[in-house]
Write a protein that holds these residues in place. Structure first.
Motif, PDB file in Angstrom:
ATOM      1  N   UNK A 130      -3.499   0.330  -3.411  1.00  0.00           N
ATOM      2  CA  UNK A 130      -3.416   1.675  -3.974  1.00  0.00           C
ATOM      3  C   UNK A 130      -3.226   1.633  -5.478  1.00  0.00           C
ATOM      4  N   UNK A 131      -3.540   2.751  -6.131  1.00  0.00           N
ATOM      5  CA  UNK A 131      -3.427   2.787  -7.599  1.00  0.00           C
ATOM      6  C   UNK A 131      -1.991   2.616  -8.057  1.00  0.00           C
ATOM      7  N   UNK A 132      -1.020   2.957  -7.216  1.00  0.00           N
ATOM      8  CA  UNK A 132       0.377   2.772  -7.613  1.00  0.00           C
ATOM      9  C   UNK A 132       0.686   1.284  -7.822  1.00  0.00           C
ATOM     10  N   UNK A 133       0.057   0.411  -7.028  1.00  0.00           N
ATOM     11  CA  UNK A 133       0.244  -1.032  -7.224  1.00  0.00           C
ATOM     12  C   UNK A 133      -0.332  -1.469  -8.570  1.00  0.00           C
ATOM     13  N   UNK A 134      -1.469  -0.914  -8.943  1.00  0.00           N
ATOM     14  CA  UNK A 134      -2.063  -1.238 -10.242  1.00  0.00           C
ATOM     15  C   UNK A 134      -1.171  -0.727 -11.371  1.00  0.00           C
ATOM     16  N   UNK A 135      -0.622   0.471 -11.217  1.00  0.00           N
ATOM     17  CA  UNK A 135       0.294   1.012 -12.230  1.00  0.00           C
ATOM     18  C   UNK A 135       1.526   0.126 -12.358  1.00  0.00           C
ATOM     19  N   UNK A 136       2.054  -0.339 -11.234  1.00  0.00           N
ATOM     20  CA  UNK A 136       3.208  -1.241 -11.260  1.00  0.00           C
ATOM     21  C   UNK A 136       2.862  -2.559 -11.949  1.00  0.00           C
ATOM     22  N   UNK A 137       1.658  -3.081 -11.687  1.00  0.00           N
ATOM     23  CA  UNK A 137       1.239  -4.337 -12.321  1.00  0.00           C
ATOM     24  C   UNK A 137       1.115  -4.160 -13.834  1.00  0.00           C
ATOM     25  N   UNK A 138       0.523  -3.058 -14.258  1.00  0.00           N
ATOM     26  CA  UNK A 138       0.399  -2.784 -15.689  1.00  0.00           C
ATOM     27  C   UNK A 138       1.784  -2.701 -16.325  1.00  0.00           C
ATOM     28  N   UNK A 139       2.711  -2.002 -15.683  1.00  0.00           N
ATOM     29  CA  UNK A 139       4.082  -1.899 -16.206  1.00  0.00           C
ATOM     30  C   UNK A 139       4.733  -3.278 -16.290  1.00  0.00           C
TER      31      UNK A 139
END
Length: 191
Positions: A49-58
């Motif tokens: 999910x995109x939330x995992x990508x957002x977490x990775x970016x953070x």
């Protein structure tokens, strides 16, 4: 001595802008980080999910602030879209002056010269700004395309590191590639 301090400067080429990734980039990076072909040889399971990508970016941006890594989003200037990322997964100055690079591109952007172009600013940043003497890359031995790419960039395959990384599927071997500063200078920088 080089200190990142969380700053991820913009690096520009003819077609690309390497820049800090932001939360709003999560959907674009999710497209690449969820693709099994893109992540097949990475130490990263495909995202769900995109939330995992957002977490990775953070996490990647946090690691820059902690002097642990620096990762750029690779933006295609013609479209303003991120097509992948690249950067230094780790670096060690004082006594070693080496860093390990990592990179990936979305599948539709493979074999178009984009990573060669990104390396034309990524390598000088490592040698000239960070003060590295040695840039390393760890590559899954099955990833022949990445090994060929690094060889074309002037890197030398030094050998196989047996059971070097542990992943969800167990231990795996990694090929070690490196490019020394004086080799980079002799080769006329990047190709």
């Amino acid at each position: 001595m080089y200190r990142c301090k969380g700053r991820i400067p913009e690096l520009e080429t003819r077609r690309l802008l390497l820049r800090k990734m932001r939360r709003r980039d999560a959907a674009q990076m999710f497209e690449w980080w969820s693709d099994r072909e893109v992540t097949r040889y990475m130490n990263l399971s495909p995202m769900l999910g995109t939330s995992e990508a957002a977490d990775m970016i953070a996490l990647l941006n946090q690691m820059a602030g902690e002097e642990e890594a620096i990762r750029w989003g690779i933006e295609l200037k013609a479209t303003g879209r991120l097509i992948g990322s690249c950067g230094y997964n780790t670096w060690q100055l004082g006594g070693a002056f080496r860093g390990e690079i990592g990179y990936e591109l979305g599948r539709e952007h493979w074999r178009q010269g984009y990573m060669t172009e990104a390396f034309s600013v990524l390598l000088p940043y490592g040698y000239e700004t960070m003060g590295l003497n040695r840039i390393e890359a760890l590559v899954d031995p099955r990833n022949e395309a990445s090994g060929q790419f690094l060889s074309h960039q002037g890197f030398t395959r030094e050998g196989l590191l047996r059971q070097y990384q542990h992943t969800s599927t167990g231990y795996k071997d990694m090929d070690m590639y490196s490019l020394l500063y004086d080799e980079w200078l002799r080769n006329g920088t990047t190709k």
